[in-house]
Design a protein around this motif. Structure first.
Motif, PDB file in Angstrom:
ATOM      1  N   ARG A 139       3.164  -0.942   9.060  1.00 47.61           N
ATOM      2  CA  ARG A 139       3.277  -1.174   7.892  1.00 47.61           C
ATOM      3  C   ARG A 139       4.380  -1.981   7.542  1.00 47.61           C
ATOM      4  O   ARG A 139       4.157  -2.887   6.502  1.00 47.61           O
ATOM      5  CB  ARG A 139       3.767   0.200   7.244  1.00 47.61           C
ATOM      6  CG  ARG A 139       4.137   0.397   5.594  1.00 47.61           C
ATOM      7  CD  ARG A 139       4.096   1.598   5.060  1.00 47.61           C
ATOM      8  NE  ARG A 139       4.223   1.462   3.750  1.00 47.61           N
ATOM      9  CZ  ARG A 139       5.404   1.654   3.047  1.00 47.61           C
ATOM     10  NH1 ARG A 139       6.379   1.785   3.444  1.00 47.61           N
ATOM     11  NH2 ARG A 139       5.217   1.606   1.743  1.00 47.61           N
ATOM     12  N   GLU A 177       9.120   9.281   4.640  1.00 51.10           N
ATOM     13  CA  GLU A 177       7.490   9.392   4.112  1.00 51.10           C
ATOM     14  C   GLU A 177       6.639   9.749   5.347  1.00 51.10           C
ATOM     15  O   GLU A 177       5.804  10.639   5.203  1.00 51.10           O
ATOM     16  CB  GLU A 177       7.166   8.514   3.367  1.00 51.10           C
ATOM     17  CG  GLU A 177       7.652   8.387   1.870  1.00 51.10           C
ATOM     18  CD  GLU A 177       8.838   7.108   2.101  1.00 51.10           C
ATOM     19  OE1 GLU A 177       9.343   6.973   3.221  1.00 51.10           O
ATOM     20  OE2 GLU A 177       9.016   6.792   0.917  1.00 51.10           O
ATOM     21  N   THR A 179       0.750  -1.172  -0.062  1.00 49.50           N
ATOM     22  CA  THR A 179      -0.062  -0.155  -0.119  1.00 49.50           C
ATOM     23  C   THR A 179       0.737   1.250  -0.023  1.00 49.50           C
ATOM     24  O   THR A 179       1.965   1.146   0.643  1.00 49.50           O
ATOM     25  CB  THR A 179      -1.090   0.063   1.387  1.00 49.50           C
ATOM     26  OG1 THR A 179      -1.488  -1.411   1.272  1.00 49.50           O
ATOM     27  CG2 THR A 179      -2.011   1.244   1.195  1.00 49.50           C
ATOM     28  N   SER A 180       0.524   2.205  -0.400  1.00 52.15           N
ATOM     29  CA  SER A 180       1.210   3.430  -0.683  1.00 52.15           C
ATOM     30  C   SER A 180       1.469   4.173   0.678  1.00 52.15           C
ATOM     31  O   SER A 180       0.517   4.304   1.428  1.00 52.15           O
ATOM     32  CB  SER A 180       0.517   4.648  -1.599  1.00 52.15           C
ATOM     33  OG  SER A 180       0.957   5.715  -1.429  1.00 52.15           O
ATOM     34  N   SER A 181       2.878   4.439   0.804  1.00 50.92           N
ATOM     35  CA  SER A 181       3.319   4.999   1.989  1.00 50.92           C
ATOM     36  C   SER A 181       2.513   6.397   2.520  1.00 50.92           C
ATOM     37  O   SER A 181       2.256   6.651   3.535  1.00 50.92           O
ATOM     38  CB  SER A 181       4.541   4.930   2.433  1.00 50.92           C
ATOM     39  OG  SER A 181       5.110   5.780   1.444  1.00 50.92           O
ATOM     40  N   ILE A 182       2.375   6.924   1.510  1.00 53.05           N
ATOM     41  CA  ILE A 182       1.702   8.136   1.541  1.00 53.05           C
ATOM     42  C   ILE A 182       0.226   8.167   1.946  1.00 53.05           C
ATOM     43  O   ILE A 182      -0.354   8.902   2.965  1.00 53.05           O
ATOM     44  CB  ILE A 182       1.726   9.220   0.237  1.00 53.05           C
ATOM     45  CG1 ILE A 182       3.169   9.382  -0.060  1.00 53.05           C
ATOM     46  CG2 ILE A 182       0.970  10.520   0.298  1.00 53.05           C
ATOM     47  CD1 ILE A 182       4.179   9.912   0.787  1.00 53.05           C
ATOM     48  N   ALA A 183      -0.528   7.152   1.274  1.00 53.74           N
ATOM     49  CA  ALA A 183      -1.930   7.031   1.458  1.00 53.74           C
ATOM     50  C   ALA A 183      -2.038   6.414   3.191  1.00 53.74           C
ATOM     51  O   ALA A 183      -3.088   6.995   3.667  1.00 53.74           O
ATOM     52  CB  ALA A 183      -2.555   6.013   0.630  1.00 53.74           C
ATOM     53  N   VAL A 184      -1.180   5.354   3.322  1.00 52.84           N
ATOM     54  CA  VAL A 184      -1.117   5.175   4.687  1.00 52.84           C
ATOM     55  C   VAL A 184      -0.867   6.149   5.704  1.00 52.84           C
ATOM     56  O   VAL A 184      -1.761   6.064   6.790  1.00 52.84           O
ATOM     57  CB  VAL A 184      -0.361   3.737   4.829  1.00 52.84           C
ATOM     58  CG1 VAL A 184       0.022   3.556   6.360  1.00 52.84           C
ATOM     59  CG2 VAL A 184      -0.766   2.703   4.014  1.00 52.84           C
ATOM     60  N   SER A 185      -0.134   6.940   5.564  1.00 51.19           N
ATOM     61  CA  SER A 185       0.342   7.971   6.447  1.00 51.19           C
ATOM     62  C   SER A 185      -0.837   8.979   6.571  1.00 51.19           C
ATOM     63  O   SER A 185      -1.041   9.386   7.874  1.00 51.19           O
ATOM     64  CB  SER A 185       1.477   8.811   6.080  1.00 51.19           C
ATOM     65  OG  SER A 185       2.639   7.977   6.025  1.00 51.19           O
ATOM     66  N   LEU A 186      -1.507   9.238   5.529  1.00 42.47           N
ATOM     67  CA  LEU A 186      -2.814  10.152   5.797  1.00 42.47           C
ATOM     68  C   LEU A 186      -3.956   9.603   6.301  1.00 42.47           C
ATOM     69  O   LEU A 186      -4.732  10.167   7.186  1.00 42.47           O
ATOM     70  CB  LEU A 186      -3.376  10.421   4.398  1.00 42.47           C
ATOM     71  CG  LEU A 186      -2.293  11.541   3.231  1.00 42.47           C
ATOM     72  CD1 LEU A 186      -2.761  11.354   2.045  1.00 42.47           C
ATOM     73  CD2 LEU A 186      -2.201  12.692   4.119  1.00 42.47           C
ATOM     74  N   VAL A 187      -4.192   8.155   6.374  1.00 42.76           N
ATOM     75  CA  VAL A 187      -5.033   7.368   7.061  1.00 42.76           C
ATOM     76  C   VAL A 187      -4.731   7.654   8.590  1.00 42.76           C
ATOM     77  O   VAL A 187      -5.680   7.648   9.598  1.00 42.76           O
ATOM     78  CB  VAL A 187      -5.171   5.939   6.383  1.00 42.76           C
ATOM     79  CG1 VAL A 187      -6.022   5.150   7.552  1.00 42.76           C
ATOM     80  CG2 VAL A 187      -5.730   5.796   5.195  1.00 42.76           C
ATOM     81  N   THR A 230      -5.505  10.760  10.220  1.00 39.14           N
ATOM     82  CA  THR A 230      -6.874  10.845  10.489  1.00 39.14           C
ATOM     83  C   THR A 230      -7.155  10.341  11.735  1.00 39.14           C
ATOM     84  O   THR A 230      -7.838  10.983  12.663  1.00 39.14           O
ATOM     85  CB  THR A 230      -7.653  10.507   9.331  1.00 39.14           C
ATOM     86  OG1 THR A 230      -7.493  11.219   8.159  1.00 39.14           O
ATOM     87  CG2 THR A 230      -9.099  10.603   9.612  1.00 39.14           C
TER      88      THR A 230
END
Length: 274
Positions: free
Chosen positions: A147, A210, A94-102, A105
């Motif tokens: 991750r 990231e 999974t994209s590290s950027i997407a995971v970090s944004l989740v 939140t």
């Protein structure tokens, strides 16, 4: 392709570490000034401390957890092993950027799920980013563990499945207990695999970028609590426009990684003369 995109940047970065350069003006020879300034920079030592703290205290539970999960899935009592392997490995692809944004939140101070859950339990909420910055490192570490846990588990599982069942049968015939089998058969045969994951985890921890960048920005958050070496390298190169300083830092980080890797190899008995 390797000469253009691999060798050239490495060599040019080494050359650049002995120069003063802002990316536009002509280069000015700096000698060892970039390296000397680096070791006199308080923020560099702060970033080094943060990076080592995250590397050590995130990777110990992560690797132990991955090893335990690998043992559990490798037993004959677990059904649907492929499903478990896929679920645990999914965060890796999974994209590290997407995971970090989740996770950003989830860590929300007012409306984050974690604080909402704590409120339901009538527990005090957590100010992840404020105060003294105490919770910034745990926030980064939790994301990092989540991750990379499955990736290490899959590697350990492959190592366990590569051990011949005949060795366990021989140990059982000799009267070895499960504890003796673990410490005298399984773990010694897993040493190369464990060393492999430790070295790769060391490299990943020393270059973590990231996750803290998305969570707290390049400044590292309150009191620079989340400032890592990679973040500070980025800041020197692209915020402060000191490419020579950033290049010197890159080679210092590389030296730290080599030293830590050699230490780990010696601890595990590799590289020693018989």
């Amino acid at each position: 392709l390797y000469a253009l995109f691999g060798a050239f940047p490495i060599i040019f970065s080494f050359f650049l570490s002995f120069q003063f350069w802002d990316g536009i003006s002509p280069m000015e020879f700096a000698g060892l000034s970039n390296y000397l300034d680096l070791f006199q920079d308080d923020l560099f030592w702060k970033a080094l401390y943060n990076t080592l703290f995250i590397t050590v205290f995130a990777h110990i539970p992560m690797l132990l957890g991955a090893l335990i999960l690998a043992f559990i899935i490798n037993t004959g009592l677990v059904r649907f092993k492929n499903i478990f392997r896929t679920v645990y490995f999914l965060p890796m692809v999974t994209s590290s950027i997407a995971v970090s944004l989740v996770f950003l939140t989830l860590y929300g101070v007012r409306y984050g799920f974690i604080n909402y859950f704590l409120t339901l339990l009538r527990l005090p909420t957590i100010d992840w980013w404020g105060g003294t910055g105490f919770w910034i490192k745990p926030a980064i570490m939790l994301l990092f563990i989540w991750r990379w846990l499955g990736w290490n588990m899959v590697i350990y599982l492959a190592g366990l499945q590569n051990i011949s069942p005949g060795l366990y049968e021989a140990a059982s015939i000799d009267g070895a207990t499960p504890r003796q089998t673990l410490f005298y058969v399984t773990l010694p045969l897993l040493k190369p695999v464990i060393l492999f994951t430790i070295i790769l985890s060391t490299i990943g921890g020393m270059t973590i970028f990231e996750e803290p960048f998305i969570l707290v920005g390049w400044q590292g958050g309150t009191s620079y609590a989340g400032l890592t070496l990679a973040l500070y390298l980025y800041a020197n190169g692209f915020e402060f426009v000191r490419f020579g300083h950033a290049s010197a830092m890159a080679y210092v980080i590389c030296a730290f990684i080599i030293i830590l890797s050699v230490i780990n190899m010696r601890i595990f008995g590799f590289g020693r003369k018989e």
